[in-house]
Design an enzyme around this catalytic site. Structure first.
Site, short mmCIF file in Angstrom:
data_model
loop_
_atom_site.label_atom_id
_atom_site.label_comp_id
_atom_site.label_asym_id
_atom_site.label_seq_id
_atom_site.Cartn_x
_atom_site.Cartn_y
_atom_site.Cartn_z
N GLY A 1 53.16 66.03 49.22
CA GLY A 1 53.89 66.49 48.21
C GLY A 1 54.73 67.69 48.42
CG ASP B 1 57.77 64.47 56.74
OD1 ASP B 1 58.06 64.48 57.92
OD2 ASP B 1 57.01 65.36 56.50
CE LYS C 1 57.24 63.10 60.78
NZ LYS C 1 56.14 63.88 60.27
C1 LIG Z 1 53.67 64.01 57.69
S1 LIG Z 1 52.99 63.23 56.09
C2 LIG Z 1 54.34 63.46 54.96
C3 LIG Z 1 54.35 65.00 54.36
C4 LIG Z 1 55.30 65.20 53.42
N1 LIG Z 1 56.51 65.01 53.51
C5 LIG Z 1 55.03 66.61 52.55
O1 LIG Z 1 55.89 67.37 52.73
O2 LIG Z 1 54.23 66.77 51.97
C6 LIG Z 1 53.30 61.49 56.47
C7 LIG Z 1 53.14 60.38 55.14
O3 LIG Z 1 53.54 59.30 55.56
C8 LIG Z 1 52.47 58.24 55.09
N2 LIG Z 1 52.95 56.87 55.50
C9 LIG Z 1 52.91 56.37 56.81
N3 LIG Z 1 53.00 55.10 56.97
C10 LIG Z 1 53.37 54.94 55.75
C11 LIG Z 1 53.87 53.70 55.10
N4 LIG Z 1 54.06 52.18 55.91
N5 LIG Z 1 54.18 53.40 53.70
C12 LIG Z 1 54.20 54.45 53.06
N6 LIG Z 1 53.77 55.68 53.56
C13 LIG Z 1 53.24 55.84 54.80
C14 LIG Z 1 51.31 58.73 55.43
O4 LIG Z 1 50.26 58.15 54.50
C15 LIG Z 1 51.58 60.20 55.10
O5 LIG Z 1 51.13 60.81 53.82
#
Ligand SMILES: C[S@@+](CC[C@H](N)C(=O)[O-])C[C@H]1O[C@@H](n2cnc3c(N)ncnc32)[C@H](O)[C@@H]1O
Length: 319
Positions: free
Chosen positions: A84, A203, A264
Site C-alpha cells: 500500500g 507496480d 513497472k
Molecule cells: C511490488 S508489489 C507492489 C508494491 C506496492 N506498489 C507498494 O507500494 O506497496 C507487487 C504486487 O503486485 C501484485 N500482483 C501480482 N500479480 C497480480 C495480478 N495478476 N493481479 C493483481 N495483483 C497482482 C502482487 O500480489 C504484489 O502485491
C-alpha cells in the site's frame, strides 16, 4: 525464513535476530543486510510508509506530475497495490476528495483513505468491479468510512455487481457505446462514465512479504502464483510484460482520454514491443528509472501521458 524473521523481529532484540540471519541462505542474507542499511527503507519507516517503493512513485510524480491537490476528485487506480505504499503516496499528493482504489491478488488492509479489492487483474470480473466502483451510481451510495472494513467493502461491491445484472442501470454503466441513450450535449458526461479513471499506476509483480491472510489457501501461496521474481531474468521479463499488457488493457478500457499511466517493467527483449504498444495508446511515452530503484534491479518504469482517444485494442496488440 524471511517471513519468520520479519514476524519475530517485532518481539525479540536485534542481536537475537542476527541468529535468524545466520541461518538464511546467502542471497537472503544479502537482501536483509541491504534492506537494513538502505536509506530509503529507513526513511519509509520514519515516515510511516508501508514500503520503500513509495519513494519510487514520489520521484516519478516529481517529474511527471500525476497527482494534484488542486484537482478535486481525481480518480486513481493502483494495480498490485499491496502493501500500500504507492496508494499512500497517491493519497498524500491528491486532494482529500480524490477516490483511490487499490487492487491486489493478495489480501491486504488498505491504508487510510484508500478502498481496495482482492482480485486478479487478468480476470474480466475485476474490470467490472473497478468500473462499478468508479461509477456515479456506486460512489453516490458508498459510505465514506467503508475503507476501514476491507472485507465488508469488497462484499458490498461484489453483491452490487450481481444485483445489477440485467437491469437498465447495469446496461447504462457497462455499455461503453458513446451513443447509448444520450444526446450529444451529454457526451462529456458519457465519456466520464465510459472512462472513469484519471490516473492508473501499476507496480504489479513480485508479492510483498505477507503478514496476514494466511487462512486464504487460494492466494496466500504467493510464491507459486503466476508472478514472482525468480532471479531468472528472461522468465521475470516475460511475466512482467504480461502484467504490463494487462495494465495497458485496463488503461485502454477505463482510463479517460488525456489520462496518465505508470507501470513497472522488468526489462528484456520484448521491451521495444511494449514501448510500441504504449505509443499507440499515449501521446507522450517516457522511460524512467527513479533513484530509489536499485541500480542492480532490472526494473524500470514506463510513463504514458495524455491518453489518445478512440483506441482500437486489437490494433494496439496486433502490430
Ligand atoms: C511490488 S508489489 C507492489 C508494491 C506496492 N506498489 C507498494 O507500494 O506497496 C507487487 C504486487 O503486485 C501484485 N500482483 C501480482 N500479480 C497480480 C495480478 N495478476 N493481479 C493483481 N495483483 C497482482 C502482487 O500480489 C504484489 O502485491
Amino acid at each position: 525464513m524471511l517471513l519468520v524473521y520479519s514476524r519475530i523481529r517485532n518481539y525479540v532484540p536485534s542481536s537475537l535476530c542476527r541468529i535468524c540471519i545466520r541461518y538464511n541462505s546467502g542471497s537472503q542474507n544479502r537482501w536483509l543486510n541491504r534492506q537494513l542499511g538502505d536509506p530509503y527503507a529507513k526513511q519509509a519507516k520514519v515516515q510511516n510508509l508501508r514500503s520503500r517503493a513509495a519513494f519510487k512513485l514520489m520521484q516519478i510524480d516529481d517529474k511527471y506530475r500525476l497527482f494534484s491537490k488542486s484537482k478535486p476528485e481525481q480518480r486513481i487506480l493502483d494495480l498490485g497495490y499491496a502493501p500500500g505504499a504507492w496508494s499512500q503516496v497517491a493519497h498524500q499528493r491528491s486532494s482529500p476528495t480524490s477516490m483511490i482504489l487499490g487492487v491486489d491478488i493478495l489480501p491486504c488492509e488498505p491504508p487510510h483513505g484508500v478502498n481496495s479489492i482482492q482480485a486478479n487483474i487478468l480476470a474480466k470480473r475485476t474490470h467490472d468491479l473497478i468500473r462499478l466502483f468508479f461509477s456515479k451510481h456506486f460512489q453516490l451510495n458508498k459510505h465514506d468510512e467503508l475503507h476501514k472494513d476491507h472485507g465488508y467493502f469488497q462484499n458490498m461491491l461484489e453483491e452490487e455487481l450481481t444485483h445489477l445484472k440485467d437491469t437498465d442501470l447495469y446496461r447504462e454503466i457497462f455499455t461503453t457505446d458513446d451513443n447509448y441513450g444520450v444526446s450529444s450535449t451529454n457526451s462529456t458526461l458519457r465519456e466520464l462514465e465510459n472512462f472513469p479513471i484519471d490516473v492508473i499506476i501499476s507496480d504489479m509483480y513480485e508479492p510483498w512479504p505477507q503478514t496476514a491472510g494466511f487462512w486464504n489457501n487460494i492466494t496466500n501461496q504467493a510464491y507459486f502464483r503466476m508472478a514472482n521474481t525468480s532471479g531468472v531474468s528472461i522468465r521475470d521479463h516475460y511475466q512482467s510484460v504480461d502484467l504490463c499488457d494487462a495494465a495497458l488493457v485496463t488503461a485502454i478500457d477505463l482510463l479517460r482520454p488525456l489520462g496518465s499511466f505508470v507501470c513497472k517493467l522488468y526489462t528484456g527483449e520484448e521491451e521495444n514491443l511494449f514501448k510500441k504498444r504504449m505509443k499507440a495508446v499515449f501521446n507522450s511515452v517516457h522511460k524512467f528509472k527513479p533513484d530509489a530503484s536499485r541500480s542492480e534491479s532490472k526494473e524500470t518504469y514506463y510513463i504514458g501521458l495524455k491518453k489518445k482517444k478512440n483506441i482500437d485494442k486489437l490494433e494496439v496488440f496486433s502490430s
